[in-house]
Design a protein around this motif. Structure first.
Motif, short mmCIF file in Angstrom:
data_model
loop_
_atom_site.label_atom_id
_atom_site.label_comp_id
_atom_site.label_asym_id
_atom_site.label_seq_id
_atom_site.Cartn_x
_atom_site.Cartn_y
_atom_site.Cartn_z
N LYS A 176 46.66 46.21 41.26
CA LYS A 176 45.21 46.07 41.34
C LYS A 176 44.88 44.61 41.63
O LYS A 176 45.22 43.71 40.85
N VAL A 177 44.22 44.40 42.77
CA VAL A 177 43.82 43.04 43.15
C VAL A 177 42.31 43.01 43.33
O VAL A 177 41.69 44.01 43.71
N ALA A 178 41.73 41.87 43.03
CA ALA A 178 40.29 41.66 43.18
C ALA A 178 40.04 40.66 44.29
O ALA A 178 40.70 39.61 44.36
N GLU A 196 43.35 38.32 43.93
CA GLU A 196 43.81 37.88 42.62
C GLU A 196 44.07 39.07 41.71
O GLU A 196 43.43 40.13 41.82
N THR A 197 45.00 38.90 40.81
CA THR A 197 45.30 39.87 39.77
C THR A 197 45.52 39.12 38.47
O THR A 197 46.07 38.00 38.48
N PRO A 198 45.09 39.65 37.33
CA PRO A 198 45.23 38.92 36.04
C PRO A 198 46.69 38.69 35.68
O PRO A 198 47.58 39.48 36.00
N PHE A 214 55.85 37.22 45.72
CA PHE A 214 54.63 37.33 46.51
C PHE A 214 53.40 36.73 45.84
O PHE A 214 52.36 36.62 46.50
N LEU A 215 53.46 36.36 44.59
CA LEU A 215 52.28 35.89 43.89
C LEU A 215 52.44 34.42 43.51
O LEU A 215 53.54 33.96 43.23
N ARG A 216 51.30 33.71 43.51
CA ARG A 216 51.26 32.30 43.13
C ARG A 216 50.14 32.10 42.12
O ARG A 216 49.09 32.75 42.20
N GLY A 221 45.00 28.61 36.81
CA GLY A 221 46.11 29.18 36.08
C GLY A 221 45.78 30.46 35.36
O GLY A 221 46.61 30.98 34.60
N GLY A 222 44.58 31.01 35.55
CA GLY A 222 44.21 32.22 34.85
C GLY A 222 44.56 33.50 35.59
O GLY A 222 44.39 34.59 35.03
N ALA A 223 45.01 33.43 36.85
CA ALA A 223 45.31 34.63 37.63
C ALA A 223 46.37 34.30 38.66
O ALA A 223 46.64 33.13 38.98
N TYR A 224 46.97 35.36 39.17
CA TYR A 224 47.92 35.25 40.27
C TYR A 224 47.19 35.55 41.58
O TYR A 224 46.32 36.42 41.62
N ARG A 225 47.59 34.84 42.62
CA ARG A 225 47.03 35.07 43.95
C ARG A 225 48.12 35.56 44.90
O ARG A 225 49.24 35.03 44.87
N LEU A 226 47.77 36.53 45.71
CA LEU A 226 48.71 37.04 46.71
C LEU A 226 48.87 36.01 47.82
O LEU A 226 47.89 35.54 48.42
#
Length: 505
Positions: A176-178, A196-198, A214-216, A221-226
């Motif tokens: 699930k990404v936002a 972003e995903t939590p 695949f995520l950074r 620092g509160g979420a991961y980004r694709l």
């Protein structure tokens, strides 16, 4: 009434070939051996008759050649003065039409063959990488592709040797990404987005390998980004595997090459036989895209300090529907495509006169998408009847004038994200997150020098008026001068001489 004119270049070689054949047949019949039976012997009276026909044919040939040469000399004498008079003041529209037909317009036959071969190859690639359902911890091809760019919109210039293809991807099942839109300031560049995903996600705890690849972490620092860079690298390897699976049927006709350079996946087709008309080597740019609602997509961004984590929105479906709607309103013989092609051809010619740094700025500011945006805005503001073929020169000058104003004001708003909702037809819809976004500007303020007028003059579009001196491609050279009526000539324009090969001097 149509009058038939005998083509002597075809007629006389044909007559000579037939009479020569008859003479050889006569020679063979007269020199047969004494053992041949009487039934096989031809009539001896045919020999002199055929020889007489052969001599008569040669006599008629030189007689008609003499008559036609005298007639041609007489016509040349009577037409010599009108031809000289016409060359003194040729029509600008005719010169542009001649240049368009010789150097700009693409052959529909060659372009159609190129698109057909590219479609066949890309269809096999995405079919080989398609899965029935998205995998649990990886990406997958959705199974379709979207054709974008000038070749498919019929305004490509020079050579049909480059095609752009969007390849939609399936996200891993359960991820699930936002979509977070990083809104630009008023009048800024295109809005950049992040997926972003939590960090405290149960799915990420189960698939740590995917998260590491695949995520950074975001800036806070509160979420991961694709990461688009990681997705592009996976996409390149997936296309490489699919190409190895479907390569064999195509290698009889062309050699295939795949490369990853400057954040682009390029597929090269080099014909080995008559696989493509005129043996054109074609390049196919394959672009991985994350699908959104309403036929829009996200592709990896190549600008900004955080280019590894940001995405740019694409609206190919909306552009195709808008072009189809405009095409239905225009007259049957309209000049709208010709205007855009001529502007792009002039842009390409102007870039050849600059150094590497100036040429880079030229291509960055006057990009094909910026030119197409200015052209679409002119199509939406000018009545359809004004785009008839005889209005070609007026519409071309209008487009130059609009580009001049955009360069002076440092503003060219995006077609769909420019805030001009009243300019577009009502049936075009955008995803909800982009409907209320701030107006975006396609012209980078950082690309302009301090003097806007000087920069516009350097681009050759400062005055918006195109003046041509004879004779375009009639064995000599032509001076193309672009100047402004309200600025000094030495500051705002310059004389450019274009040779037959299209290079500046």
């Amino acid at each position: 009434m149509t009058v038939y004119t005998l083509n002597l270049r075809v007629f006389w070689p044909l007559v000579t070939f037939l009479l020569t054949g008859l003479l050889l047949l006569l020679h063979r019949s007269l020199h047969r051996g004494p053992d041949s039976s009487p039934a096989d012997c031809p009539d001896k009276a045919l020999g002199p008759l055929l020889l007489a026909l052969f001599a008569l044919g040669f006599i008629l040939r030189y007689f008609f050649k003499y008559c036609f040469s005298r007639r041609r000399r007489n016509k040349r004498v009577f037409r010599e003065l009108p031809e000289v008079t016409c060359r003194v003041a040729p029509c600008r529209k005719e010169q542009l039409e001649s240049y368009y037909e010789r150097h700009v317009r693409l052959s529909p036959h060659v372009l159609g063959h190129g698109k057909a071969h590219v479609t066949k190859l890309v269809s096999e690639l995405v079919r080989a990488g398609r899965t029935e359902k998205p995998p649990e911890a990886s990406f997958a091809f959705r199974g379709d592709f979207v054709q974008i760019g000038s070749c498919y919109e019929e305004h490509k210039v020079s050579r049909p040797d480059c095609f752009d293809i969007l390849v939609p991807l399936h996200l891993p099942r359960g991820l699930k990404v936002a979509l977070v839109t990083l809104s630009c300031r008023e009048g800024g560049m295109l809005p950049l987005c992040s997926l972003e995903t939590p960090r405290a996600s149960a799915w990420l705890r189960e698939h740590r390998a995917f998260a590491g690849s695949f995520l950074r972490l975001s800036g806070t620092g509160g979420a991961y980004r694709l990461s688009p860079g990681a997705v592009l690298h996976w996409f390149y390897l997936a296309i490489q595997r699919c190409l190895a699976a479907v390569r064999q049927p195509f290698e009889w006709h062309c050699s295939l090459g795949l490369s990853l350079c400057n954040s682009r996946v390029m597929l090269r087709l080099t014909p080995l036989s008559d696989y493509v008309c005129c043996h054109i080597c074609m390049g196919v740019r394959l672009i991985p895209a994350v699908p959104l609602a309403d036929g829009s997509y996200l592709v990896g961004s190549v600008c900004g300090p955080q280019q590894g984590e940001l995405w740019t929105p694409y609206f190919p479906r909306q552009e195709q529907r808008l072009l189809g709607w405009l095409r239905s309103r225009l007259p049957a013989r309209s000049c709208h495509l010709k205007c855009l092609q001529m502007i792009k051809a002039l842009r390409d010619l102007g870039g050849q006169a600059l150094d590497s740094h100036g040429g880079g700025e030229w291509r960055e500011v006057l990009s094909s998408y910026a030119l197409k945006t200015a052209w679409l805005r002119l199509l939406l503001t000018v009545p359809p009847e004004a785009w008839r073929d005889h209005c070609f020169l007026d519409r071309l000058e209008d487009l130059l004038q609009n580009l001049k104003e955009s360069l002076r004001q440092r503003e060219l708003r995006h077609m769909f994200l420019g805030g001009d909702t009243e300019l577009l037809p009502s049936f075009l819809t955008l995803p909800k997150m982009f409907r209320d976004s701030a107006p975006s500007n396609l012209l980078k303020p950082c690309c302009f020098c301090d003097n806007e007028a000087a920069y516009a003059a350097r681009l050759g579009l400062a005055g918006g008026r195109l003046v041509r001196k004879p004779h375009f491609l009639s064995g000599g050279r032509e001076n193309v001068q672009i100047f402004s009526r309200d600025q000094p000539r030495l500051e705002q324009g310059r004389d450019i001489s274009i040779s037959r090969t299209g290079h500046f001097s």
